[in-house]
Every structure is written in C-alpha cells, then in structure tokens.
Motif scaffolding. Structure first.
Motif, PDB file in Angstrom:
ATOM      1  N   ALA A 556      32.706  42.917  67.418  1.00 16.66           N
ATOM      2  CA  ALA A 556      31.723  41.951  66.907  1.00 16.66           C
ATOM      3  C   ALA A 556      32.284  41.237  65.680  1.00 16.66           C
ATOM      4  O   ALA A 556      33.088  41.792  64.928  1.00 16.66           O
ATOM      5  CB  ALA A 556      30.431  42.685  66.534  1.00 16.66           C
ATOM      6  N   PRO A 557      31.881  39.980  65.470  1.00 17.96           N
ATOM      7  CA  PRO A 557      32.363  39.245  64.285  1.00 17.96           C
ATOM      8  C   PRO A 557      31.886  39.899  63.001  1.00 17.96           C
ATOM      9  O   PRO A 557      30.775  40.427  62.925  1.00 17.96           O
ATOM     10  CB  PRO A 557      31.763  37.845  64.466  1.00 17.96           C
ATOM     11  CG  PRO A 557      30.586  38.037  65.373  1.00 17.96           C
ATOM     12  CD  PRO A 557      30.963  39.166  66.292  1.00 17.96           C
ATOM     13  N   ARG A 558      32.730  39.849  62.006  1.00 21.21           N
ATOM     14  CA  ARG A 558      32.417  40.446  60.730  1.00 21.21           C
ATOM     15  C   ARG A 558      31.729  39.419  59.824  1.00 21.21           C
ATOM     16  O   ARG A 558      31.997  38.223  59.890  1.00 21.21           O
ATOM     17  CB  ARG A 558      33.695  40.931  60.040  1.00 21.21           C
ATOM     18  CG  ARG A 558      34.520  41.882  60.889  1.00 21.21           C
ATOM     19  CD  ARG A 558      33.896  43.238  60.981  1.00 21.21           C
ATOM     20  NE  ARG A 558      33.827  43.887  59.678  1.00 21.21           N
ATOM     21  CZ  ARG A 558      33.274  45.075  59.488  1.00 21.21           C
ATOM     22  NH1 ARG A 558      32.726  45.726  60.523  1.00 21.21           N
ATOM     23  NH2 ARG A 558      33.253  45.609  58.279  1.00 21.21           N
ATOM     24  N   PRO A 559      30.823  39.849  58.951  1.00 23.23           N
ATOM     25  CA  PRO A 559      30.194  38.906  58.012  1.00 23.23           C
ATOM     26  C   PRO A 559      31.246  38.290  57.097  1.00 23.23           C
ATOM     27  O   PRO A 559      32.241  38.938  56.749  1.00 23.23           O
ATOM     28  CB  PRO A 559      29.207  39.791  57.223  1.00 23.23           C
ATOM     29  CG  PRO A 559      29.013  40.999  58.065  1.00 23.23           C
ATOM     30  CD  PRO A 559      30.275  41.209  58.820  1.00 23.23           C
ATOM     31  N   PRO A 560      31.077  37.043  56.731  1.00 25.35           N
ATOM     32  CA  PRO A 560      32.051  36.399  55.844  1.00 25.35           C
ATOM     33  C   PRO A 560      32.040  37.039  54.464  1.00 25.35           C
ATOM     34  O   PRO A 560      31.011  37.529  53.996  1.00 25.35           O
ATOM     35  CB  PRO A 560      31.585  34.936  55.787  1.00 25.35           C
ATOM     36  CG  PRO A 560      30.113  35.003  56.092  1.00 25.35           C
ATOM     37  CD  PRO A 560      29.952  36.141  57.070  1.00 25.35           C
ATOM     38  N   ALA A 561      33.204  37.030  53.845  1.00 20.67           N
ATOM     39  CA  ALA A 561      33.298  37.576  52.486  1.00 20.67           C
ATOM     40  C   ALA A 561      32.505  36.699  51.534  1.00 20.67           C
ATOM     41  O   ALA A 561      32.565  35.473  51.593  1.00 20.67           O
ATOM     42  CB  ALA A 561      34.762  37.650  52.060  1.00 20.67           C
ATOM     43  N   GLN A 562      31.750  37.320  50.671  1.00 18.81           N
ATOM     44  CA  GLN A 562      30.922  36.575  49.729  1.00 18.81           C
ATOM     45  C   GLN A 562      31.755  36.152  48.514  1.00 18.81           C
ATOM     46  O   GLN A 562      32.656  36.873  48.080  1.00 18.81           O
ATOM     47  CB  GLN A 562      29.741  37.439  49.267  1.00 18.81           C
ATOM     48  CG  GLN A 562      28.816  37.829  50.407  1.00 18.81           C
ATOM     49  CD  GLN A 562      28.239  36.621  51.115  1.00 18.81           C
ATOM     50  OE1 GLN A 562      27.616  35.770  50.490  1.00 18.81           O
ATOM     51  NE2 GLN A 562      28.447  36.543  52.427  1.00 18.81           N
ATOM     52  N   ALA A 563      31.475  34.988  48.039  1.00 18.04           N
ATOM     53  CA  ALA A 563      32.198  34.465  46.879  1.00 18.04           C
ATOM     54  C   ALA A 563      31.936  35.341  45.655  1.00 18.04           C
ATOM     55  O   ALA A 563      30.810  35.785  45.424  1.00 18.04           O
ATOM     56  CB  ALA A 563      31.781  33.020  46.597  1.00 18.04           C
ATOM     57  N   VAL A 564      32.991  35.568  44.914  1.00 19.48           N
ATOM     58  CA  VAL A 564      32.891  36.395  43.711  1.00 19.48           C
ATOM     59  C   VAL A 564      32.732  35.480  42.507  1.00 19.48           C
ATOM     60  O   VAL A 564      33.511  34.538  42.325  1.00 19.48           O
ATOM     61  CB  VAL A 564      34.144  37.280  43.550  1.00 19.48           C
ATOM     62  CG1 VAL A 564      34.054  38.105  42.267  1.00 19.48           C
ATOM     63  CG2 VAL A 564      34.307  38.177  44.762  1.00 19.48           C
ATOM     64  N   ASP A 565      31.732  35.755  41.730  1.00 17.89           N
ATOM     65  CA  ASP A 565      31.502  34.966  40.524  1.00 17.89           C
ATOM     66  C   ASP A 565      32.563  35.329  39.486  1.00 17.89           C
ATOM     67  O   ASP A 565      32.637  36.480  39.040  1.00 17.89           O
ATOM     68  CB  ASP A 565      30.098  35.256  39.967  1.00 17.89           C
ATOM     69  CG  ASP A 565      29.757  34.361  38.781  1.00 17.89           C
ATOM     70  OD1 ASP A 565      30.601  33.539  38.390  1.00 17.89           O
ATOM     71  OD2 ASP A 565      28.636  34.496  38.247  1.00 17.89           O
ATOM     72  N   PRO A 566      33.424  34.366  39.085  1.00 16.49           N
ATOM     73  CA  PRO A 566      34.492  34.710  38.109  1.00 16.49           C
ATOM     74  C   PRO A 566      33.958  35.107  36.748  1.00 16.49           C
ATOM     75  O   PRO A 566      34.666  35.720  35.960  1.00 16.49           O
ATOM     76  CB  PRO A 566      35.307  33.410  38.036  1.00 16.49           C
ATOM     77  CG  PRO A 566      34.356  32.332  38.459  1.00 16.49           C
ATOM     78  CD  PRO A 566      33.448  32.961  39.472  1.00 16.49           C
ATOM     79  N   LEU A 567      32.708  34.772  36.449  1.00 16.95           N
ATOM     80  CA  LEU A 567      32.138  35.111  35.147  1.00 16.95           C
ATOM     81  C   LEU A 567      31.397  36.445  35.168  1.00 16.95           C
ATOM     82  O   LEU A 567      30.878  36.877  34.137  1.00 16.95           O
ATOM     83  CB  LEU A 567      31.184  34.003  34.689  1.00 16.95           C
ATOM     84  CG  LEU A 567      31.795  32.607  34.523  1.00 16.95           C
ATOM     85  CD1 LEU A 567      30.726  31.615  34.098  1.00 16.95           C
ATOM     86  CD2 LEU A 567      32.933  32.630  33.512  1.00 16.95           C
ATOM     87  N   ALA A 568      31.330  37.068  36.354  1.00 16.39           N
ATOM     88  CA  ALA A 568      30.551  38.296  36.464  1.00 16.39           C
ATOM     89  C   ALA A 568      31.106  39.414  35.570  1.00 16.39           C
ATOM     90  O   ALA A 568      30.349  40.219  35.022  1.00 16.39           O
ATOM     91  CB  ALA A 568      30.517  38.762  37.921  1.00 16.39           C
ATOM     92  N   LYS A 569      32.445  39.454  35.397  1.00 16.50           N
ATOM     93  CA  LYS A 569      33.031  40.537  34.600  1.00 16.50           C
ATOM     94  C   LYS A 569      32.692  40.422  33.115  1.00 16.50           C
ATOM     95  O   LYS A 569      32.887  41.368  32.358  1.00 16.50           O
ATOM     96  CB  LYS A 569      34.545  40.557  34.787  1.00 16.50           C
ATOM     97  CG  LYS A 569      35.239  39.285  34.361  1.00 16.50           C
ATOM     98  CD  LYS A 569      36.740  39.379  34.625  1.00 16.50           C
ATOM     99  CE  LYS A 569      37.464  38.108  34.220  1.00 16.50           C
ATOM    100  NZ  LYS A 569      38.920  38.199  34.502  1.00 16.50           N
ATOM    101  N   PHE A 570      32.241  39.235  32.693  1.00  9.26           N
ATOM    102  CA  PHE A 570      31.890  39.057  31.288  1.00  9.26           C
ATOM    103  C   PHE A 570      30.412  39.333  31.016  1.00  9.26           C
ATOM    104  O   PHE A 570      29.982  39.265  29.867  1.00  9.26           O
ATOM    105  CB  PHE A 570      32.229  37.638  30.837  1.00  9.26           C
ATOM    106  CG  PHE A 570      33.683  37.287  30.986  1.00  9.26           C
ATOM    107  CD1 PHE A 570      34.644  37.866  30.170  1.00  9.26           C
ATOM    108  CD2 PHE A 570      34.097  36.397  31.955  1.00  9.26           C
ATOM    109  CE1 PHE A 570      35.975  37.549  30.303  1.00  9.26           C
ATOM    110  CE2 PHE A 570      35.434  36.066  32.098  1.00  9.26           C
ATOM    111  CZ  PHE A 570      36.380  36.651  31.273  1.00  9.26           C
ATOM    112  N   ARG A 571      29.642  39.581  32.060  1.00 13.75           N
ATOM    113  CA  ARG A 571      28.220  39.838  31.876  1.00 13.75           C
ATOM    114  C   ARG A 571      27.986  41.307  31.528  1.00 13.75           C
ATOM    115  O   ARG A 571      28.865  42.153  31.748  1.00 13.75           O
ATOM    116  CB  ARG A 571      27.454  39.462  33.146  1.00 13.75           C
ATOM    117  CG  ARG A 571      27.492  37.950  33.417  1.00 13.75           C
ATOM    118  CD  ARG A 571      26.893  37.610  34.754  1.00 13.75           C
ATOM    119  NE  ARG A 571      26.976  36.169  35.020  1.00 13.75           N
ATOM    120  CZ  ARG A 571      26.772  35.623  36.206  1.00 13.75           C
ATOM    121  NH1 ARG A 571      26.464  36.382  37.241  1.00 13.75           N
ATOM    122  NH2 ARG A 571      26.879  34.315  36.360  1.00 13.75           N
ATOM    123  N   PRO A 572      26.819  41.651  30.977  1.00 16.25           N
ATOM    124  CA  PRO A 572      26.537  43.063  30.640  1.00 16.25           C
ATOM    125  C   PRO A 572      26.659  43.958  31.866  1.00 16.25           C
ATOM    126  O   PRO A 572      26.128  43.643  32.943  1.00 16.25           O
ATOM    127  CB  PRO A 572      25.088  43.010  30.125  1.00 16.25           C
ATOM    128  CG  PRO A 572      24.901  41.600  29.659  1.00 16.25           C
ATOM    129  CD  PRO A 572      25.727  40.745  30.576  1.00 16.25           C
TER     130      PRO A 572
END
Length: 688
Positions: A556-572
């Motif tokens: 079966a087809p796999r779900p597409p990879a979700q975009a990673v927020d580049p600013l997420a690592k700077f959040r709490p």
C-alpha cells in the motif's frame, strides 16, 4: 479529486486573481508617483542624461530636491559647458539642467556653447546631432539668451530629407531602416528650428510635416480598452527602444510641433486620449528612465494644442450592496486637475459574460465640493459579481470640444459584493447512494457548529448546502473545498461540485482507502467557501470524523512525509521529569569527624619530623638572586600542599593533575637553581 494545497491559500490566490485586473486601473498622477520618483532618483547620478531626467521629473512633480544635490548637478553642468571637448549631446543636457535648476552660468560661456552648436548643425547629417544641437540652442533661448538660427530653412530641409513615406524617420543618410523613435526626435527638432528661426519657415514644408504626422499616427497600435501606443517596426539591438520610450518620443515631438505651428494637427482625439491612458496604465514605473518618460509625456499631454485628454476613473472599483455604496466617477486631466463642465451618463451595464444587463441611460449627479459624479446603484437591480460599466461623457460647452477629448464612451470594470445566503446545510453518513442515512445533522455554516461523526470504509460521507445572492439568484463562488485532516497531519482536499443552487459532495470511503493511505483514526472536517464578490467568505471547522479503515496491505502507498518546521527546535521543549534515587544512608557525624582527624595525622607527623630534625634557615641564600629562587621553591612546595587540600575538599582528580603538572615544571626549574647555588657554595667552603 484530492489536492494538497491549503484551502486558505487557494482562497487567497483565487480572490487575488479575480481582483488583479482591477488593480491596474487608470488613475491620474498621484502622491505615489512622487514617492516613487524620489526613490528612483534618490542617488546623485554621475552622467548628464540621468541628472537631467531626475531634475526634470522633480520639477514637473513639484518634488523638492536636496540643495546639495542641486549644487552638484549645477557644477556638473557648468564643467561640461566650459569644456571645449564636450559633444553636442552633453551640451544639450548641460544646458537643460542649467535651465531647470536656474544655475548661474556666465553669458560668455553660453555664447561659446551657441557657436559650437551652430557649427555642429552646419556640418552634420545625423538626426541625433540635429536634435541635440537645435534642442540646446532652444533651451538657451528659453533661458533668455539671444539665439537666432539664420539658416533655419536649410536646417529644416536637411532634417525633413531624412523622413520616410510612412511618417517615420531615418537617423542619417546611411540608415536603411526608418524608426518611430527617430520620428519623435525629428519632429521635436523641427519644432525647435521653427522657434529659432528669425523668419517664417516655408508653409508648404510645414504642411508636409503635418501630413507626415497623420501617417505616423496611422501606424499606432492599440489595445481593446482604448489604449494606444507606438512601437518600433523592427527589433534591433541598437535601434529598438520599447513602447514606453518610443511613445514618449512621439508625444514630445508631436506636442512640440503642434505648439509652434498655426492651426491644429489632424490627429484624432481618441488617439491622444489613448496615449494618456497608456502612460497612466504603466502605474508606478520601475526604472528612472521609464519614470521620466511617463511623467514628461503626461505633462506635455496635460496642456497641448491638439487635444487635452480627460481621464474617467473610479476612486473605488469595489461596490458593496450591503453598505449601499454609491458609484463614484471622477473626470480630470492626467494630473488630476478639474475638468470643464460636463455630463457623465451610465449608458450600459454588461455582465462578466458580456451579457447586457441594462441599457437604461442614467445621468450621474455632480458633487461640486468633491469634484465627483455619483449614482445610487440600488435602482440598477444588479447583483453580486463582476460588471463592465459603459459611460458616456458630454462636454456642456461646445467650444470645449476643440480643446478637450473625452474619447466618447468609456468602459470601466467593477466588482459588486454582498452577503451570500447559506441555506439547507446538512452532513451525514449513509450506507449507499440511495440515501438511507444513519445520521444526518443540520449545519449553520455562518456560525461555529461542530459535529461528531463515525464511519467505516463501507460507508459514505455526504455534505450539501445551498448558496444564493441577495437578489435570490444562484451563486457559484470561485472556490468550494472540503478538507479532511488526519490526526497525523496528513491532509486531503476535495472540490465540492455545484449544480443549480445546491452544492453537494459524496465521499465513498471504499474507493478512497488508498488516497487516505489506510489511515484510521480521527479526521478534522473543514469547509472553505470564497469568492471576490462574497463578503461573508468563510473557512469553517465542521467537526470531527472517526474513520475506521481496513489494515493496509503490504504494498500500500505510504503517507507523504510531513514538512518539518525549521523553527520548531527553537520553541519551548517538553518539560523533562526526573526522579533522583534516594541518597544512601550516611554514617554518624562523630565517625566522620574521627576519620577526618585521622587524615590530619600525616601532616602532624610531618611537623614533628621537622622539629626533630632541627630545621633552621642558616643555609638560606643571602644573595638577592639565589634568595629569590629559594623563596619561590618553598612557595611552590606550599602551593603543592595547598593543592592537596583543595583536591580533598573541592577539586576533581583531572583538574588537580593539570595544576600539579604546571607546579612540577615550576618546582624543577627553581629547585634546580636553588640546589645548584647551595652545591657551589658548599664546594667553595671545602676548597677554602
């Protein structure tokens, strides 16, 4: 069909595309043009041509320049006027700059410049040389300097000899092709010759040039909206100038020639108006050259002896039925000056499909205080949507018809907006196409209503609603999308089709299991409805759907990879919870103190040993150098002892060893010097 574009982004794109044609509306010169001109010519240019374009543009627009920049421009112009090697082009621009800025130039310098320009006219067969030389002499005359072109007839004939049968001109006798841009500068040069002549130029030649102008306007190009412009006949790297530059050249030439000859030129008023619309349609130019050509051309069209164009424009091209907006129309010159008394009639309203909505002529009322014509659109019975309004302008004074041109009928596009009625919204889960719904819920799409549904892969989701305009007509917006968003952030977008008044979508989950990647779980439902003419466009969360899908097969087809927020690592980040282990039980305090005392026993033994040995300072060196090394040696030993104490109470092993390594090197050095001194002293005593 499922899309993966965010529905809000699609909504904004469609609305922007619908309104974009209205954003290029023709409006008179405004403060925005002045701001752009100030930005484009902010820096002080080093070349004469750009400097002239800057000061000329600022003078027309009434923009105040920095006095320092004006001083630099005057100095640049004066240096070129005084230079004996300056070509006619530089002299032309330098004289123009001096005239615009009223620079102080010695009369003797102007006499010399006039003589040099007249000499160029006698010896050249180049159209550009004629243009710069005649233009420079004319500028000198306009500044009050006495300039007369005694051989004006021969100069006029020399320039006219370069003309072609189609109204275009050649640059010189060796040029094989004619140019529309060259025609403009030729007409401007001929106008200068007429102004500089001390006698009347041959009227028959004037008549021939007038006929050439008629032929030149026969080559003008146009758009469907009544805009006219000139362009070159052919494209060549050294000759092609582009529509803006070419049209500006013709406007300068034709208006200059019309201002110095008797009678009117046989040029249709609608073409003059079309040229004005072309330059206004540019909007805010992106380069200094285009800005100069636009503003100077419009200033020449603002007051010329052919026809002064009157521009019909709408302050607002979006009218709201909800707010009962009035249709407002302005008729002004290209720089926004008031027009003479006139009437404006709305003679026709066309729909977006060019279908005639009404042909009842209605005269707009005139508001003298605001210089605007207005009309109440309610009696027109027009609904939301995009319309073309056809206006007819009539001058009240017949004498003004030979001075002004209105272009007859003018067409403007508007968007009429209003509140769209949303009715009969339902959502439910059914077993088959016939209906037999297990659950159907009413929705109020204009309010926050949430539903909770559940379905499996053998069932279907049904959503339906109706849209109607304020006048009760069917309304089809630009976009109607239903979005399903899985808890894993995977999104699916579906277009909701419409027929008649009803919009309806049926999602057969059995046929969509692959598109849904066999992902069971909770889906958020979201509906977006938007249109440029819909004042209550919405992006509404409908609720949640608990969907039970079968297990995914191996391929079966796999779900597409979700975009990673580049600013997420700077959040709490999520708080880390840790429980330390329970400390081990410590011995009684008395035991600890006893063992601490035992650790001091070696030090006490060391002190007792020193006392037993009878330590004294009899052999301590008396000379300054050896005494210093001996002191440092003992201090180093003390530092080592102190380091042992610090290791016991504070430092770790690696830090202690690091400091001890430095102290060891130090002790070896000073100890060696001290022991060497003692050894030498002992040897001398034995020898003695």
């Amino acid at each position: 069909m499922a899309w993966r574009l965010p529905p809000l982004a699609v909504l904004l794109l469609l609305v922007a595309a619908a309104v974009a044609p209205l954003s290029s509306a023709v409006r008179p010169v405004s403060e925005a043009h002045r701001s752009v001109a100030a930005e484009l010519f902010a820096a002080s240019p080093d070349d004469l041509e750009t400097t002239y374009e800057a000061v000329r543009t600022f003078k027309i627009l009434g923009v105040q320049r920095d006095k320092g920049l004006d001083g630099k421009a005057c100095k640049l112009a004066a240096d070129r006027l005084s230079s004996s090697s300056s070509p006619a082009k530089d002299l032309f621009h330098a004289v123009q700059i001096a005239g615009v800025l009223a620079c102080s130039v010695d009369a003797g310098v102007y006499d010399d410049v006039a003589s040099r320009l007249k000499a160029v006219i006698k010896d050249t067969n180049s159209l550009l040389e004629f243009y710069y030389s005649v233009g420079g002499l004319l500028s000198l005359k306009e500044q009050g300097h006495s300039v007369v072109l005694s051989d004006a007839d021969s100069t006029f004939h020399a320039i006219k000899a370069l003309s072609q049968s189609d109204g275009r001109w050649r640059y010189d006798t060796n040029s094989a092709e004619s140019s529309t841009f060259a025609a403009g500068i030729a007409l401007e040069a001929l106008a200068g010759v007429v102004s500089l002549s001390d006698a009347e130029v041959d009227p028959s030649m004037i008549g021939v040039v007038k006929n050439d102008i008629v032929k030149l306007f026969g080559t003008i190009k146009s758009y469907d909206d009544g805009t006219f412009y000139f362009d070159e006949k052919y494209v060549d790297g050294s000759e092609y100038k582009g529509p803006i530059t070419t049209s500006a050249s013709v406007v300068r030439g034709v208006t200059s020639f019309a201002n110095v000859v008797s009678g009117k030129l046989n040029v249709p008023g609608e073409k003059i108006l079309g040229l004005a619309k072309f330059f206004l349609g540019i909007g805010l130019p992106g380069s200094g050259k285009d800005c100069f050509n636009q503003i100077e051309s419009l200033s020449l069209l603002e007051s010329n002896r052919i026809f002064v164009p009157l521009i019909l424009s709408l302050p607002s091209k979006v009218l709201s039925l909800t707010s009962k907006d009035q249709l407002k129309v302005e008729v002004t010159t290209v720089f926004g000056s008031a027009a003479p008394p006139l009437r404006v009639n709305l003679v026709q309203v066309l729909g977006s499909d060019s279908k005639v909505i009404t042909t009842d002529s209605k005269e707009l009322q005139f508001d003298l205080d605001n210089n605007v014509h207005y009309l109440d659109i309610t009696p027109l019975k027009i609904d939301v949507g995009k319309y073309s309004l056809v206006f007819e302008i009539t001058l009240q004074d017949s004498e003004h018809e030979t001075v002004y041109t209105t272009g007859g009928r003018n067409t403007e596009s508007v968007v009429v907006t209003g509140l769209i009625k949303v009715d009969k919204a339902e959502i439910g889960i059914s077993e088959n196409d016939a209906g037999s719904a297990e659950s159907v819920e009413k929705l109020d799409l204009l309010k926050d209503t949430k539903v909770s549904l559940s379905a499996n892969h053998l069932q279907k989701l049904r959503l339906s609603f109706q849209l109607s305009t304020p006048l009760g007509r069917t309304f089809k917006p630009h976009q109607v999308f239903l979005k399903l968003k899985h808890e894993s952030k995977v999104e699916h977008l579906f277009v909701v089709p419409g027929s008649a008044r009803q919009f309806k979508i049926v999602l057969d989950f059995l046929g969509l299991v692959e598109k849904f990647y066999y992902l069971s779980g909770t889906y958020d439902l979201e509906l977006s409805v938007g249109d440029a003419s819909m004042e209550n466009s919405f992006l509404r969360a409908l609720g949640q759907l608990e969907l039970d899908l079968p297990e995914a097969p191996e391929k079966a087809p796999r779900p597409p990879a979700q975009a990673v927020d580049p600013l997420a690592k700077f959040r709490p980040q999520k708080e880390i919870e840790h429980i330390f282990r329970v400390p081990e039980k410590r011995p009684p305090q008395e035991v600890s103190l006893a063992f601490t005392g035992l650790t001091l026993l070696p030090f006490i033994g060391f002190l007792i040993g020193l006392m037993r040995l009878g330590v004294n300072l009899k052999n301590f060196p008396s000379l300054p150098g050896p005494a210093a090394f001996a002191s440092l040696f003992h201090a180093g030993i003390g530092a080592v002892l102190l380091l042992y104490v610090l290791f016991w109470v504070k430092l770790d092993l690696f830090t202690t060893l690091k400091f001890l390594s430095f102290l060891s090197v130090f002790l070896v050095f000073v100890g060696h010097r001290t022991l060497s001194h003692l050894s030498n002293t002992a040897a001398k005593q034995k020898t003695a």
